[in-house]
Design an enzyme around this catalytic site. Structure first.
Site, PDB file in Angstrom:
ATOM      1  N   GLU A  48      50.528  46.257  49.209  1.00 16.18           N
ATOM      2  CA  GLU A  48      51.141  45.134  48.219  1.00 16.18           C
ATOM      3  C   GLU A  48      52.361  45.623  47.683  1.00 16.18           C
ATOM      4  O   GLU A  48      53.186  44.909  47.266  1.00 16.18           O
ATOM      5  CB  GLU A  48      49.986  44.974  47.174  1.00 16.18           C
ATOM      6  CG  GLU A  48      50.093  43.739  46.519  1.00 16.18           C
ATOM      7  CD  GLU A  48      48.858  43.151  45.642  1.00 16.18           C
ATOM      8  OE1 GLU A  48      48.141  42.424  46.147  1.00 16.18           O
ATOM      9  OE2 GLU A  48      48.477  43.812  44.464  1.00 16.18           O
ATOM     10  N   LYS A  89      47.596  31.438  48.236  1.00 24.20           N
ATOM     11  CA  LYS A  89      46.553  31.026  46.995  1.00 24.20           C
ATOM     12  C   LYS A  89      46.897  29.435  46.637  1.00 24.20           C
ATOM     13  O   LYS A  89      45.708  28.793  46.510  1.00 24.20           O
ATOM     14  CB  LYS A  89      46.882  31.831  45.673  1.00 24.20           C
ATOM     15  CG  LYS A  89      46.732  33.172  45.842  1.00 24.20           C
ATOM     16  CD  LYS A  89      46.948  33.923  44.520  1.00 24.20           C
ATOM     17  CE  LYS A  89      46.790  35.238  44.284  1.00 24.20           C
ATOM     18  NZ  LYS A  89      47.267  35.901  43.120  1.00 24.20           N
ATOM     19  N   LYS A  98      43.796  40.774  35.084  1.00 24.33           N
ATOM     20  CA  LYS A  98      44.976  40.847  34.238  1.00 24.33           C
ATOM     21  C   LYS A  98      45.611  39.571  33.826  1.00 24.33           C
ATOM     22  O   LYS A  98      45.658  39.189  32.775  1.00 24.33           O
ATOM     23  CB  LYS A  98      45.956  41.313  35.276  1.00 24.33           C
ATOM     24  CG  LYS A  98      47.241  41.407  34.454  1.00 24.33           C
ATOM     25  CD  LYS A  98      48.058  42.257  35.474  1.00 24.33           C
ATOM     26  CE  LYS A  98      49.477  42.597  34.888  1.00 24.33           C
ATOM     27  NZ  LYS A  98      50.561  43.222  35.479  1.00 24.33           N
ATOM     28  N   GLY A 112      48.588  45.558  38.557  1.00 24.89           N
ATOM     29  CA  GLY A 112      47.228  45.354  38.925  1.00 24.89           C
ATOM     30  C   GLY A 112      46.754  46.547  39.641  1.00 24.89           C
ATOM     31  O   GLY A 112      45.439  47.134  39.394  1.00 24.89           O
ATOM     32  N   ARG A 113      47.367  46.873  40.794  1.00 20.75           N
ATOM     33  CA  ARG A 113      46.965  47.888  41.544  1.00 20.75           C
ATOM     34  C   ARG A 113      47.322  49.348  40.864  1.00 20.75           C
ATOM     35  O   ARG A 113      46.890  50.275  41.722  1.00 20.75           O
ATOM     36  CB  ARG A 113      47.801  47.781  43.019  1.00 20.75           C
ATOM     37  CG  ARG A 113      49.137  47.779  42.844  1.00 20.75           C
ATOM     38  CD  ARG A 113      49.964  47.164  44.212  1.00 20.75           C
ATOM     39  NE  ARG A 113      51.386  46.855  44.004  1.00 20.75           N
ATOM     40  CZ  ARG A 113      51.759  45.800  43.732  1.00 20.75           C
ATOM     41  NH1 ARG A 113      50.967  44.853  43.413  1.00 20.75           N
ATOM     42  NH2 ARG A 113      53.205  45.753  43.664  1.00 20.75           N
ATOM     43  N   HIS A 118      33.488  59.082  65.543  1.00 20.97           N
ATOM     44  CA  HIS A 118      32.543  58.500  66.715  1.00 20.97           C
ATOM     45  C   HIS A 118      32.976  56.843  66.851  1.00 20.97           C
ATOM     46  O   HIS A 118      32.113  56.158  67.265  1.00 20.97           O
ATOM     47  CB  HIS A 118      31.392  58.417  66.119  1.00 20.97           C
ATOM     48  CG  HIS A 118      30.890  59.996  66.114  1.00 20.97           C
ATOM     49  ND1 HIS A 118      30.572  60.668  67.247  1.00 20.97           N
ATOM     50  CD2 HIS A 118      30.939  60.988  65.052  1.00 20.97           C
ATOM     51  CE1 HIS A 118      30.099  62.073  66.784  1.00 20.97           C
ATOM     52  NE2 HIS A 118      30.381  61.970  65.421  1.00 20.97           N
ATOM     53  N   GLU A 157      38.913  33.640  42.772  1.00 22.33           N
ATOM     54  CA  GLU A 157      37.663  34.196  42.920  1.00 22.33           C
ATOM     55  C   GLU A 157      36.950  34.565  41.752  1.00 22.33           C
ATOM     56  O   GLU A 157      35.675  34.445  41.566  1.00 22.33           O
ATOM     57  CB  GLU A 157      37.829  35.430  43.702  1.00 22.33           C
ATOM     58  CG  GLU A 157      38.277  35.170  45.166  1.00 22.33           C
ATOM     59  CD  GLU A 157      40.010  35.131  45.336  1.00 22.33           C
ATOM     60  OE1 GLU A 157      40.503  34.793  44.081  1.00 22.33           O
ATOM     61  OE2 GLU A 157      40.669  35.263  46.257  1.00 22.33           O
TER      62      GLU A 157
HETATM   63  O1  F6P Z   1      46.396  38.407  44.662  1.00 21.64           O
HETATM   64  C1  F6P Z   1      46.834  39.560  44.328  1.00 21.64           C
HETATM   65  C2  F6P Z   1      46.672  40.008  42.838  1.00 21.64           C
HETATM   66  O2  F6P Z   1      47.447  39.324  42.380  1.00 21.64           O
HETATM   67  C3  F6P Z   1      46.651  41.455  42.657  1.00 21.64           C
HETATM   68  O3  F6P Z   1      47.853  41.845  42.475  1.00 21.64           O
HETATM   69  C4  F6P Z   1      45.734  41.825  41.558  1.00 21.64           C
HETATM   70  O4  F6P Z   1      45.264  43.013  41.642  1.00 21.64           O
HETATM   71  C5  F6P Z   1      44.557  40.822  42.108  1.00 21.64           C
HETATM   72  O5  F6P Z   1      45.231  39.797  42.728  1.00 21.64           O
HETATM   73  C6  F6P Z   1      43.729  40.496  40.980  1.00 21.64           C
HETATM   74  O6  F6P Z   1      44.456  39.569  39.880  1.00 21.64           O
HETATM   75  P1  F6P Z   1      43.911  39.611  38.368  1.00 21.64           P
HETATM   76  O7  F6P Z   1      43.758  41.041  37.727  1.00 21.64           O
HETATM   77  O8  F6P Z   1      45.030  38.871  37.487  1.00 21.64           O
HETATM   78  O9  F6P Z   1      42.522  38.805  38.644  1.00 21.64           O
END
Ligand code: F6P
Length: 534
Positions: free
Chosen positions: A352, A501, A206, A266-267, A383, A212
């Site tokens: 979240e 972060k 987003k 995002g979620r 199990h 990452e």
């Molecule tokens: O760190 C949490 C977050 O901001 C989430 O809310 C989001 O889904 C995820 O990181 C990834 O964010 P992006 O889509 O901006 O890479």
């Protein structure tokens, strides 16, 4: 005391809790022959049986009163019409508009967003069809057969878990993989056996700034450029984002960008272009069927009275346990191996969204908000940790999720056994085993005692189809919304993820350079030093 905990309804619920403390589920079922049907509801292709919860009609009525007093009806309307209910980020919350194919306009800042949604869906469909028809070529002319989604959190968990859930509907000629972790192993494992000339990366982010995702994207770029040269980027990278500037800066042509908007959290973004990898995997017809399922549940949530409203009832049950029985966790146990990633997806969606301790007025809350969500598919879970559910000291409300029909024609024996286990576990948790209770004098028999009275909700779909998967996810999304409204919190921001972060960025610089370690505690300094020593 907050207005919520001070309210007469809240106080009344506390009394109901005290009243029910010594009442067993067996008693409740004995007293009421129609309990199972009175506490079951269904909509579209899903039904919930919540009769094995520690409730009676007075509790349900009181919880419904709590929902009404929170002004839930108007708050639902406000979300659907595009009010900026995510007030801390000044954003509308309109994932519902992503799956509403009607002509009904929805406005954000005076602009109807529906045509944009349709335009992006149209472009996604075109690309998905091209790939499924083996008509998309990479830089060398080879056909694109491998799709790698790079993203994390909401830009991974939705499509990754949906891809697994709908595995039976995927095109088996394609390899579709998901890379999320900054651990290089994740990227390496995803590409090690693939030909770069046949591989398309979908960079889903987003913000297009997430550490990452950007790090994995750089590795993907190197992997493509090493094999095919710089000019190949255009044919092997697609971006899904709200941030055009960052996409361009990265070197991805805007023609290769699929847009979504800041009013998609995002979620909650699976139905946006974040679902592109999924659409390619299952084909556009199945993707549209999934959107249809989401929309069915949206309509149900919007239109139904609260006492028949699945998301509202599930939210109220969750509040009942967390706020009145003081349970801190809630287990999601899908009896469907393809739903193995559903608990992870819902962990982000629930925690979240509602893992907050400040209300919309800026006050610290004096009640518990989000529970910890956890779970694994049954029967594996049986199990592993079901011992604790049956005989441990803590109460864990469980959502069992299963399907009447198997997806594959050939697995009736497996499926009937699977569902027998799901039904049996709900029964065992609720009613225990009376026989062992009566052997009270013999202390050693206590080890084999099943006291029962452990609550669960049974969620049953007809079959794990794209449409029913959509209904299921939307049901949980609106459950989360309802809880957030009753708790008076903003379910749509996530500032809690930011500090870690920021610190990681600084610490990374300290690990790779000679910079001073003065602003940390002694433990952190020592850990950073260990990294510098190698
Ligand atoms: O760190 C949490 C977050 O901001 C989430 O809310 C989001 O889904 C995820 O990181 C990834 O964010 P992006 O889509 O901006 O890479």
């Amino acid at each position: 005391m907050s207005d919520l905990t001070d309210s007469s309804t809240w106080q009344e619920l506390k009394q109901h809790h005290d009243r029910l403390l010594n009442v067993s589920l067996s008693d409740l079922f004995k007293e009421d022959e129609v309990r199972a049907s009175s506490f079951s509801r269904s909509v579209a292709d899903l039904s919930i049986d919540f009769s094995k919860n520690l409730i009676d009609q007075d509790v349900v009525d009181c919880l419904l009163k709590l929902a009404n007093e929170s002004d839930l009806k108007n708050k639902i309307s406000a979300m659907f019409r595009g009010d900026k209910i995510n007030f801390t980020e000044h954003r509308a919350v309109l994932h519902t508009a992503l799956r509403d194919i009607s002509d009904q306009p929805v406005f954000v800042d005076g602009v109807n967003v529906k045509p944009q949604v349709q335009a992006v869906l149209g472009r996604m469909t075109k690309l998905a069809n091209l790939i499924n028809n083996r008509q998309l070529n990479g830089a060398t002319g080879k056909i694109i057969k491998n799709i790698i989604n790079i993203g994390i959190g909401g830009s991974d968990l939705g499509p990754a878990s949906a891809y697994l859930a709908l595995k039976d509907y995927t095109n088996k000629d394609l390899v579709v993989r998901f890379v999320s972790n900054v651990d290089y192993s994740d990227f390496y494992n995803a590409v090690v056996d693939l030909d770069p000339a046949e591989t398309l990366f979908i960079i889903s982010s987003k913000t297009f700034t997430t550490e990452e995702t950007m790090t994995n994207t750089q590795s993907a770029r190197l992997w493509i450029v090493d094999a095919l040269g710089e000019s190949a980027i255009e044919k092997h990278f697609i971006a899904v984002s709200t941030n055009k500037t960052a996409v361009e800066l990265f070197g991805i042509n805007l023609n290769n960008m699929f847009e979504f908007w800041d009013w998609v959290g995002g979620r909650y973004s699976l139905c946006s272009a974040i679902g592109l990898s999924l659409m390619i995997a299952i084909g556009s017809d199945n993707f549209y069927a999934m959107l249809g399922g989401f929309n069915k549940m949206d309509q149900h949530f919007f239109n139904s009275s609260f006492d028949t409203n699945l998301p509202v009832l599930l939210a109220l049950i969750s509040i009942w346990y967390g706020n009145f029985w003081q349970t801190q966790t809630s287990a999601i146990i899908p009896y469907s191996y393809n739903l193995a990633r559903l608990p992870a997806y819902l962990q982000q969606a629930v925690m979240e969204s509602n893992g907050k301790s400040v209300d919309i007025n800026g006050n610290l809350v004096d009640y518990q908000t989000s529970p910890i969500i956890w779970g694994e598919p049954g029967t594996n879970a049986q199990h592993a940790f079901f011992q604790l559910l049956h005989q441990g000291t803590i109460l864990v409300p469980v959502d069992f999720i299963g399907f009447i029909k198997a997806n594959n024609k050939d697995n009736k024996i497996h499926h009937d056994k699977l569902m027998a286990n799901m039904i049996a576990q709900a029964e065992a948790l609720a009613f225990g085993e009376k026989q062992s209770l009566s052997q009270g004098d013999d202390l050693s028999s206590r080890h084999q005692m099943f006291t029962g009275n452990k609550p669960s909700t049974f969620i049953l779909g007809k079959k794990l189809t794209p449409e029913i998967f959509g209904e299921l996810i939307a049901m949980y999304e609106h459950k989360i919304f309802t809880e957030g409204i009753i708790w008076g919190i903003n379910s749509f921001d996530q500032f809690g993820v930011e500090l870690g972060k920021k610190l990681a960025k600084n610490i990374y610089q300290e690990i790779i350079s000679d910079s001073l370690l003065s602003n940390h505690d002694a433990s952190t300094v020592s850990l950073i030093k260990k990294m510098k020593d190698v």
